[in-house]
Design a protein around this motif. Sequence first.
Motif, short mmCIF file in Angstrom:
data_model
loop_
_atom_site.label_atom_id
_atom_site.label_comp_id
_atom_site.label_asym_id
_atom_site.label_seq_id
_atom_site.Cartn_x
_atom_site.Cartn_y
_atom_site.Cartn_z
N VAL A 57 -5.85 10.47 -0.80
CA VAL A 57 -5.71 8.89 -0.73
C VAL A 57 -4.24 8.48 -0.49
O VAL A 57 -3.83 7.59 -0.01
N ALA A 58 -3.66 9.08 -1.66
CA ALA A 58 -2.11 8.75 -1.90
C ALA A 58 -1.51 8.95 -0.42
O ALA A 58 -0.56 8.21 0.00
N MET A 59 -1.62 10.02 0.12
CA MET A 59 -1.01 10.61 1.61
C MET A 59 -1.26 9.54 2.49
O MET A 59 -0.64 9.34 3.58
N VAL A 75 0.89 -1.29 -0.05
CA VAL A 75 -0.05 0.01 0.10
C VAL A 75 0.96 1.38 0.01
O VAL A 75 0.58 2.21 -0.93
N TYR A 76 2.05 1.24 0.90
CA TYR A 76 2.73 2.50 0.88
C TYR A 76 3.37 2.49 -0.48
O TYR A 76 3.51 3.77 -0.94
N SER A 77 4.00 1.46 -1.12
CA SER A 77 4.47 1.73 -2.63
C SER A 77 3.76 2.22 -3.53
O SER A 77 3.99 3.11 -4.32
N TYR A 102 3.13 4.82 9.61
CA TYR A 102 2.80 3.52 10.42
C TYR A 102 1.84 2.66 9.40
O TYR A 102 0.71 3.46 9.02
N ALA A 103 2.07 1.56 9.48
CA ALA A 103 1.05 0.66 8.56
C ALA A 103 -0.57 0.61 8.92
O ALA A 103 -1.43 0.72 8.11
N SER A 104 -0.59 0.74 10.38
CA SER A 104 -1.87 0.74 11.01
C SER A 104 -2.88 1.96 10.37
O SER A 104 -3.90 1.93 10.56
N GLU A 105 -2.16 3.13 10.03
CA GLU A 105 -3.01 4.13 9.54
C GLU A 105 -3.35 4.15 8.20
O GLU A 105 -4.03 5.23 7.63
N ARG A 106 -2.69 3.20 7.31
CA ARG A 106 -2.88 3.06 5.99
C ARG A 106 -4.13 2.28 5.45
O ARG A 106 -4.55 1.20 6.46
N PRO A 107 -4.74 2.55 4.74
CA PRO A 107 -6.02 1.89 3.98
C PRO A 107 -5.53 0.46 3.54
O PRO A 107 -4.40 0.27 3.05
N SER A 108 -6.46 -0.16 3.44
CA SER A 108 -6.24 -1.68 2.59
C SER A 108 -6.35 -1.38 1.09
O SER A 108 -6.91 -0.37 0.81
N MET A 109 -5.84 -2.29 0.24
CA MET A 109 -6.03 -1.95 -1.18
C MET A 109 -7.59 -2.03 -1.62
O MET A 109 -7.90 -1.32 -2.42
#
Length: 255
Positions: free
Chosen positions: A180-182, A117-119, A188-195
């Motif tokens: 969305v990109a940001m 997701v980060y990438s 931290y991974a926990s703060e990112r959305p799922s794909m």
Amino acid sequence: MMLHHRLMIIIFQFNFVNAGKSGISMDWIRRLKVALGAARGLAYLHELANPPIIHRDIKSSNILLDNHLNAKVADFGLSKLLVDSERGHVTTQVKGTMGYLDPEYYMSQQLTEKSDVYSFGVVMLELVTAKRPIEQGKYIVREVMRVMDTSKDLYNLHSIVDPTIVRSTSPKGLEKFVEVAMRCVKEYASERPSMAEVVKEIENIIQLAGLNPSVESASTTESYEVPLGQNVKHLYDNEDFSHSGNFPTAKIEPQ
């Protein structure tokens, strides 16, 4: 046989060649559809594949476009199977591409779907800016953070957005797309959305732009003027061609 081209070659080439010569313009809608296609591919790997697959090297040069500019995720040489779903991660040696690497994975060696997701968030920023992740010592994520101001028009991104997509009018949904990109590139991974969540967000943005996200990209001309086979890094590093300049072309016919 379908032609396949690496994403950043397409972005740079179709931004700046004469539209009448290439027959293709990499406009805002096409970029949204590229993002959606790649996001759907990653969501499938993470949530429908059994066991789930973590790609581990998502970057623009590993997203291929067919002759209808539909995006396909490619190059699974570094991918990992998430066999133990209860743990939710794979402890492994850090591999990937600088500029796209998840900082949490880099520090902990714990690889998760959120690393992809980060990438992917970095790829989204490339689509908006037409800049590589690290350019002249500047990291695209930090540069967007530095100028972004949600209280201003176009979130104050005028200086960093690719001018070819804002030349005639403000593209609908661009601010939301950057938001969305940001979220994808949170530390931290926990703060990112799922794909899957990213897919839904991009579908909503495409609907905001007045299109049906289920419709495939429109067909293009039968041949492309694309520097296929030239090293992407060479194009980036060639001082004769600036961010807003032209790239040399080689005509590629369908096989």
